[in-house]
Design an enzyme around this catalytic site. Sequence first.
Site, PDB file in Angstrom:
ATOM      1  CB  ILE A  27      -0.956  -0.106   1.012  1.00  0.00           C
ATOM      2  CG1 ILE A  27      -1.766  -1.140   1.200  1.00  0.00           C
ATOM      3  CG2 ILE A  27      -1.745   1.264   1.418  1.00  0.00           C
ATOM      4  CD1 ILE A  27      -2.657  -1.469   2.396  1.00  0.00           C
ATOM      5  CG  ASP A 152      -9.554  -9.427   8.000  1.00  0.00           C
ATOM      6  OD1 ASP A 152      -9.597  -9.640   9.173  1.00  0.00           O
ATOM      7  OD2 ASP A 152      -8.618  -8.877   7.312  1.00  0.00           O
TER       8      ASP A 152
END
Length: 377
Positions: A27, A152
């Site tokens: 990221i 999640d």
Amino acid sequence: MPQPSAGLQFGKYKLLERIATGGMAEIYRARMTAVAGITKPVVIKKILPGYADDDAFVSMFINEARIALGLSHGNIAQIFDFGEVEGEYFLAMEWVDGHPLSHVMRRAREKGLSALPPPLAVLVAIDMLRGLAYAHTRLDDNGRPLHIVHRDVSPQNVLLSYEGQVKLVDFGIARARLAGRETKADAVKGKYVYFAPEQARGEALDARTDVFAAGTVLYEMLCGRRPFEGSLQEVLRKICQGDFPRPREWTPGIPPALERILLTAMATSPEQRYQTAQAFAEALTRQLHVTAPDVSPSELGHFMGYLFEPELVDAGRPVQLPREFLTRVGRWSGVPAPPPIPTPPDMPRYGLEHRGEHRGEQRGEPRGDLTTQPLPP
């Protein structure tokens, strides 16, 4: 790919800084340049080069894009672009100027708080649940339910901005009807300490699975520790048996009504939980109005300023911490408020104003156990 220094061009985006690297993706903080020189801060998530030829992972990444691009809600970080640059698939998403909840809880420990103040923890949970409720009820173009399940929900995937906004991220392992069949490998994805019992057993999942995980996150915010700890097998056994200390054993100041709400959300049987994230959020909202009627969403922004004031001051971004807020933090947390700060005659009476700007983080590190210390000035 090496860490960009002055910025590395990636299609129409310039990669400025790598802020996280996971098992299969990385990221970046980036900048998008549009027509007329208009720029926008963004986050780029792209597959690591070593996995670009992994058909299963590429399929999962495309599935994330398919699900996330259809979600537009104030409590979900917006995904607004998906594409491929020189064989590398990527997602472009909203830049949230703040920190993940995992980092917020760690900083709270460093500031002397054994856990988050209950009203603020409940505010975070309500916004998190609103985002989940929205995702759970999405329909496809033909009006059929998509049955999206995040799977999640964890402190690493809940972002808090400096303004107090709460954003869910990472639907990378979410399931929806349009995503195809679930495999056995899918059953173990996610952070197992936040699994619901049916998830730990590898059974079918639905929205109530996310309700349980959200309850686990709220438990951690309120108690300063997770309900389930230990090895993988030990944690999965405890989850399936509902074997965890009740919240008031760790934090006696939690209102009994709030504990009952939390235990309902974390019931071992899905049928005994809140059946929707919306129902869970509404129960928390009613409880908050009774026990902390003076709390408002702006308190989360003040709390972020309180926790991360040094970084903000160092970088030139204004921070205003009302004296009344500091007093409430002490009251909510059961520790003394800091002594009054002398205010020069030409300064506002609500406190001292600093200036600073901080770039924030999109992902954070796991936190350790929290300890109780006096609240510092």
